[in-house]
Design a protein around this motif. Structure first.
Motif, PDB file in Angstrom:
ATOM      1  N   ALA A  61      13.301  34.947 -13.857  1.00 20.44           N
ATOM      2  CA  ALA A  61      14.118  33.778 -13.518  1.00 20.44           C
ATOM      3  C   ALA A  61      13.227  32.553 -13.316  1.00 20.44           C
ATOM      4  O   ALA A  61      13.585  31.441 -13.725  1.00 20.44           O
ATOM      5  N   GLU A  62      12.041  32.749 -12.735  1.00 22.28           N
ATOM      6  CA  GLU A  62      11.154  31.617 -12.441  1.00 22.28           C
ATOM      7  C   GLU A  62      10.484  31.063 -13.705  1.00 22.28           C
ATOM      8  O   GLU A  62       9.826  30.035 -13.673  1.00 22.28           O
ATOM      9  N   ILE A  81      20.298  35.564 -16.374  1.00 25.84           N
ATOM     10  CA  ILE A  81      18.864  35.886 -16.481  1.00 25.84           C
ATOM     11  C   ILE A  81      18.589  37.165 -15.709  1.00 25.84           C
ATOM     12  O   ILE A  81      19.025  37.309 -14.550  1.00 25.84           O
ATOM     13  N   GLU A  82      17.836  38.054 -16.343  1.00 28.74           N
ATOM     14  CA  GLU A  82      17.483  39.326 -15.691  1.00 28.74           C
ATOM     15  C   GLU A  82      16.194  39.816 -16.321  1.00 28.74           C
ATOM     16  O   GLU A  82      15.995  39.684 -17.528  1.00 28.74           O
ATOM     17  N   VAL A 111      22.669  33.075  -7.377  1.00 31.96           N
ATOM     18  CA  VAL A 111      21.379  33.773  -7.343  1.00 31.96           C
ATOM     19  C   VAL A 111      21.515  35.004  -6.454  1.00 31.96           C
ATOM     20  O   VAL A 111      22.193  34.963  -5.430  1.00 31.96           O
ATOM     21  N   ASP A 112      20.886  36.082  -6.880  1.00 31.71           N
ATOM     22  CA  ASP A 112      20.965  37.355  -6.146  1.00 31.71           C
ATOM     23  C   ASP A 112      19.620  38.071  -6.271  1.00 31.71           C
ATOM     24  O   ASP A 112      19.526  39.127  -6.889  1.00 31.71           O
ATOM     25  N   PRO A 113      18.549  37.446  -5.714  1.00 32.83           N
ATOM     26  CA  PRO A 113      17.199  37.962  -5.951  1.00 32.83           C
ATOM     27  C   PRO A 113      16.880  39.216  -5.128  1.00 32.83           C
ATOM     28  O   PRO A 113      17.583  39.504  -4.160  1.00 32.83           O
ATOM     29  N   PRO A 114      15.808  39.945  -5.497  1.00 31.42           N
ATOM     30  CA  PRO A 114      15.338  41.050  -4.668  1.00 31.42           C
ATOM     31  C   PRO A 114      14.760  40.534  -3.343  1.00 31.42           C
ATOM     32  O   PRO A 114      14.765  39.330  -3.091  1.00 31.42           O
ATOM     33  N   ALA A 149      21.840  34.250 -12.066  1.00 34.49           N
ATOM     34  CA  ALA A 149      20.409  34.577 -12.078  1.00 34.49           C
ATOM     35  C   ALA A 149      20.152  35.834 -11.258  1.00 34.49           C
ATOM     36  O   ALA A 149      20.778  36.034 -10.226  1.00 34.49           O
ATOM     37  N   TYR A 150      19.210  36.657 -11.716  1.00 40.77           N
ATOM     38  CA  TYR A 150      18.970  37.989 -11.148  1.00 40.77           C
ATOM     39  C   TYR A 150      20.263  38.801 -11.324  1.00 40.77           C
ATOM     40  O   TYR A 150      20.850  39.294 -10.377  1.00 40.77           O
TER      41      TYR A 150
END
Ligand code: SAH
Length: 450
Positions: free
Chosen positions: A358-359, A329-330, A377-380, A308-309
């Motif tokens: 992603a949400e 997901i991106e 997960v690798d979110p901003p 994700a991300y």
């Protein structure tokens, strides 16, 4: 306390933005570039109710951790606001950010690893985005002074690959030669707003993006011919950004010459990267970050993995050959196109990337009954959302591997995971951005319930 007042201060701490912290008559004073243990004479710049900002006039007692910075502008512009601190102390500073946030959240029994040092401490960035402005009647490239839009002209960007600096300066000289105007942000006039240059260390390919106010301008054909002659440049893209805005890139790209993407490598895999797609900045440290995350994920051939991300799919594709399937997901459409194309390019046929937030996508997958084994997960910087966390947990992964670029939102999200039968016992900080206060880290959450 008043503006312009001169005070002597003893610095006791370093804020998360790397400002020296002092206390004076009940006020907290943040002093630019001052270090713990130092005694400075400072000038008060701004006074709020309980705190104030100040700058150093004179250092009366210097910290042994201070190093002399060749170009003070690097620190002034915020380009490298930790550059005045010895590298091992920078690593300690980053680890302490995590330790302090855990303490504030009353999270005990968590081991925080030593910050993994970056193989390169300068010149590590594979991408630079630099503003173009007119200063004293001349077109300049540089960086904005911190908290302002005053351009400080620079030709050595210090944390950027020197080969990129060479191209930035060569393009600047050509803009001057053809008398192409710099962007004037007050009147939304002129032409070139930013230069954006990416270089792959692995292939040597260089992409130049001119961010312009117009789609075309009379000197463009001649300029392009000259840019093509700069050693290493493989593509030129005009990014069209007509708006009066601080957002750097506009929505449309025009290929002027060369390939529409640049090719880079991570480990054995090849990646094509479009101009709007995210790609990790520190090329040599990225595989070390991924290895740390992947090793702890303890993947099995039967595993269903979510990335994700995902950006252009670098994490998912790095593990695809060792697991059953990868779903990514991106939110950036071009990055998803890149991710799916990169799967093909590397002969991977069990990975599929989906465009969306992603949400939004994760709850959809969870409601369709999806079961997962490991979620990366690798979110901003803003971290995850409660909707994402709820949905991720519903798919019952054994492990959730959280790569974070902001320890404050990481700790907030870890607290929420803890209420949903997931635990963790260590956080490993990784230095992706030497000379800057950015803290990257890896945390592995494990399911405790059935
Ligand atoms: N994992 C990748 C990218 C990390 S950067 C890598 O290691 O290279 C974070 C990515 O999240 C960016 O590509 C960004 O476009 C994307 N992103 C930001 N907000 C998002 C959201 N709400 N949903 C999905 N992706 C998002």
């Amino acid at each position: 306390m008043k503006k312009n007042q001169i005070v002597d201060l003893k610095i006791t701490d370093l804020s998360y933005q790397a400002m020296g912290v002092a206390h004076y008559e009940g006020m907290t004073v943040f002093v630019n570039n001052a270090l713990p243990g130092e005694v400075v004479t400072a000038k008060i710049l701004k006074v709020k109710k309980r705190y104030a900002f100040a700058k150093i006039e004179e250092i009366k007692k210097e910290s042994p951790d201070r190093v002399t910075v060749k170009l003070n502008q690097w620190v002034q512009t915020g380009l490298a606001s930790l550059a005045h601190i010895k590298y091992d102390k920078q690593l300690e500073f980053k680890r302490n950010q995590v330790v302090n946030l855990l303490k504030k959240a009353h999270m005990k029994n968590v081991e925080v690893g030593e910050t993994l040092p970056s193989p390169e401490q300068t010149g590590y960035r594979n991408k630079a985005q630099v503003p173009v402005r007119e200063v004293k009647g001349q077109l300049e490239i540089g960086f904005f002074r911190r908290h302002s839009h005053d351009l400080v002209p620079l030709t050595n960007f210090f944390t950027t690959d020197p080969e990129i600096d060479r191209v930035l300066v060569a393009v600047r000289d050509l803009l001057r030669k053809y008398q192409i105007p710099a962007y004037d942000e007050i009147n939304n006039k002129g032409e070139v707003r930013y230069l954006d240059v990416r270089r792959s260390k692995a292939t040597g390919e260089i992409m130049v993006i001119l961010v312009c106010l117009h789609k075309d301008f009379p000197q463009l054909p001649d300029l392009a011919k000259d840019i093509e002659k700069i050693k290493g440049v493989t593509s030129l893209i005009l990014n069209y950004n007509p708006k009066k805005t601080n957002v750097i890139l506009g929505k449309t790209d025009y290929l002027v010459f060369g390939e529409p993407q640049i090719t880079d490598k991570i480990g054995d895999l090849k990646f094509k990267i479009s101009p709007e797609s995210f790609f990790q900045i520190n090329s040599l440290q990225t595989p070390r970050l991924y290895n740390l995350a992947i090793k702890q994920a303890d993947l099995k051939p039967k595993d269903v993995v979510v990335d994700a991300y995902s950006g252009i799919g670098t994490i998912g594709l790095s593990v695809a050959k060792h697991v059953k399937s990868v779903r990514g997901i991106e939110v950036v459409r071009d990055a998803v196109k890149d991710a799916n194309a990169n799967a093909k390019l590397n002969g991977i046929n069990n990975a599929k990337y989906t465009t969306g937030k992603a949400e939004k996508i994760m709850p959809r997958w969870a409601s369709e009954g999806m079961k997962t084994d490991v979620i990366f997960v690798d979110p901003p910087r803003k971290g995850l959302t409660p909707e994402f966390i709820d949905a991720a947990v519903k798919t019952k992964p054994k492990k959730i591997v959280y790569i974070s670029c902001n320890p404050a939102t990481l700790v907030r999200d870890l607290q929420l995971f803890q209420t949903k039968d997931y635990t963790f016992n260590r956080i490993d900080p990784v230095d992706m951005f030497p000379q800057t206060p950015h803290v990257e880290s890896v945390t592995v959450l494990e399911r405790t319930g059935k």
